[in-house]
Scaffold this active site. Structure first.
Site, PDB file in Angstrom:
ATOM      1  N   ASP A   1     -12.698  -3.397  -8.301  1.00  0.00           N
ATOM      2  CA  ASP A   1     -13.834  -2.544  -7.194  1.00  0.00           C
ATOM      3  C   ASP A   1     -14.855  -2.195  -7.816  1.00  0.00           C
ATOM      4  OD1 ASP A   1     -14.844  -3.219  -4.981  1.00  0.00           O
ATOM      5  OD2 ASP A   1     -12.869  -1.939  -3.697  1.00  0.00           O
TER       6      ASP A   1
ATOM      7  N   ASN B   1       0.595  -1.375   0.034  1.00  0.00           N
ATOM      8  CA  ASN B   1       0.146   0.347   0.491  1.00  0.00           C
ATOM      9  C   ASN B   1       0.849   1.377  -0.127  1.00  0.00           C
ATOM     10  OD1 ASN B   1      -2.377  -2.047   1.670  1.00  0.00           O
ATOM     11  ND2 ASN B   1      -3.119  -0.790  -0.117  1.00  0.00           N
TER      12      ASN B   1
END
Length: 422
Positions: A293, A223
């Site tokens: 997503d 991340n």
């Protein structure tokens, strides 16, 4: 013959369910995960389901959108987007944990549209007796493979008993966690959430996983916790070990520098998060794989459009996951079933919820995959008693916005969120 099927009423129910102390580059998960369940009520006793984020600012936008949908034909997805846009206006509502990339008004609108679009597709399928995947172009696979999603974690939340997964703060703990997930669910690929420990320690964990599971694809996702130089070094030291390296550094420019020297493809759910990001990503060669997503790309049909663009430019495709329950799993499964170029196993947090759900018959994992439902709509029904219990959790848990950083700082006052950290 009925020419339209109007929306009669829409309800949005905020819920909370227990979440383990999973570590990431922003901090650590709080004891309760927040979600919202959308129900779109139509004639003929049809109710469509959607699932989305449950943070207070998002709930406020959902409420505004829900109030604008009465009378909408459930087959009018263009009308849905228009009504939601008019109700919400121009709003840039960022997430507090910072794990899904930058915010924008475009992305905020997509996040609000998504659960209503999924619910309308669910109703459409029920109305015509067809599964959602048929509405997305047809099923091209009968089973959708998912990946074991590993996390560095504390044994339990401070002050609480250890959870059944226990502590994982070193390679041995990560391997044991993987073994538990694989033995229970049969996963055939593995993803490690990194950005928590020093890069060399996370490389050690990847090497330990490769030794224990020699035939399974491995992924690492820090991340954006690393600089470009650190990202290049980790990529080179994990050559031959990783199927792909996900979001090692921030931004399309930085990712392009790493991609030029990395021996494996780079994947992202943080630097390509809206359609406007795609031209620069393609021009720079920043990423080889996009993790879609539907929760923040605008729903299932928008995600199908994304898949077409990725196929056009030769980019791979998988799906990103956040803490979720069975409505989202069903939606993800239908989308993956109808997306030919989604060839990487899909991320899922669902095993971390330890059986908690709002649906009556959750889709099960077998051999690491979910069998695609062929029943009308999403193929899952709402459990009203479970919904009531999880709503009561929301009312009493005291959390209204996810904040991984602030929660970690309660126990480590000197902790700060820094990107890059290494």
């Amino acid at each position: 013959m009925t020419t339209s099927l109007p929306v009669l009423d829409v309800t949005v129910t905020p819920i909370a369910f227990p979440d383990p102390p999973l570590l990431n580059s922003a901090g650590v998960h709080e004891p309760w995960a927040l979600r919202a369940v959308v129900q779109v009520h139509c004639g003929d006793r049809l109710v469509g389901l959607g699932e989305t984020y449950g943070d207070a600012p998002h709930l406020a936008l959902l409420g505004r959108a829900a109030g604008a949908l009465a009378g909408l034909d459930v087959f009018d997805l263009a009308g849905l987007r228009s009504r939601v846009a008019a109700a919400v206006g121009i709003v840039d509502s960022p997430d507090r944990h910072g794990l899904t990339g930058g915010s924008s008004a475009e992305k905020t609108l997509a996040r609000v549209v998504s659960p209503f679009e999924v619910a309308l597709l669910d109703v459409q399928g029920q109305a015509i007796g067809r599964p959602v995947h048929a509405l997305l172009g047809g099923k091209i696979r009968d089973k959708v493979p998912y990946s074991a999603y590993l996390f560095y974690k504390w044994a339990g939340h401070p002050g609480a008993a250890p959870d059944e997964y226990g502590e994982a703060l070193d390679p041995a703990g990560i391997v044991a966690q993987a073994r538990r997930l694989i033995d229970r669910y049969g996963f055939r690929s593995i993803k490690l959430k990194g950005g928590v420990l020093a890069p060399e320690l996370e490389i050690d964990a990847i090497r330990a996983l490769r030794a224990e599971f020699p035939g399974l694809p491995l992924r690492l996702d820090p991340n954006c916790a690393w600089t470009v130089d650190t990202s290049i070094k980790v990529a080179q030291e994990t050559a031959g070990l990783l199927e792909y390296l996900e979001d090692p550094t921030a931004g399309l420019a930085g990712m392009a520098e790493v991609a030029a020297l990395a021996p494996m493809p780079l994947a992202t759910n943080m630097c390509v998060v809206r359609f406007a990001d795609l031209p620069e990503a393609v021009a720079r060669g920043s990423v080889g794989i996009v993790l879609a997503d539907h929760h923040y790309w605008g729903g299932l049909t928008a995600s199908a459009h994304l898949a077409t663009i990725c196929r056009t430019w030769g980019m791979g495709l998988s799906m990103h996951s956040n803490s979720h329950l069975g409505i989202s799993l069903a939606a993800m499964t239908h989308l993956a079933a109808a997306t030919p170029n989604l060839t990487y196993a899909v991320d899922t947090h669902l095993p971390w919820q330890l059986g908690t759900d709002v649906v009556t018959d959750p889709l099960p994992f077998a051999g690491g995959s979910v069998t695609v439902p062929d029943t009308p709509g999403l193929g899952v029904g709402l459990d009203p008693d479970a919904l009531a219990r999880l709503h009561e959790n929301y009312l009493t848990c005291g959390i209204r916005e996810r904040d991984d950083t602030a929660y970690r700082q309660r126990f480590e006052p000197g902790y700060t969120r820094r990107r890059p950290r290494w």
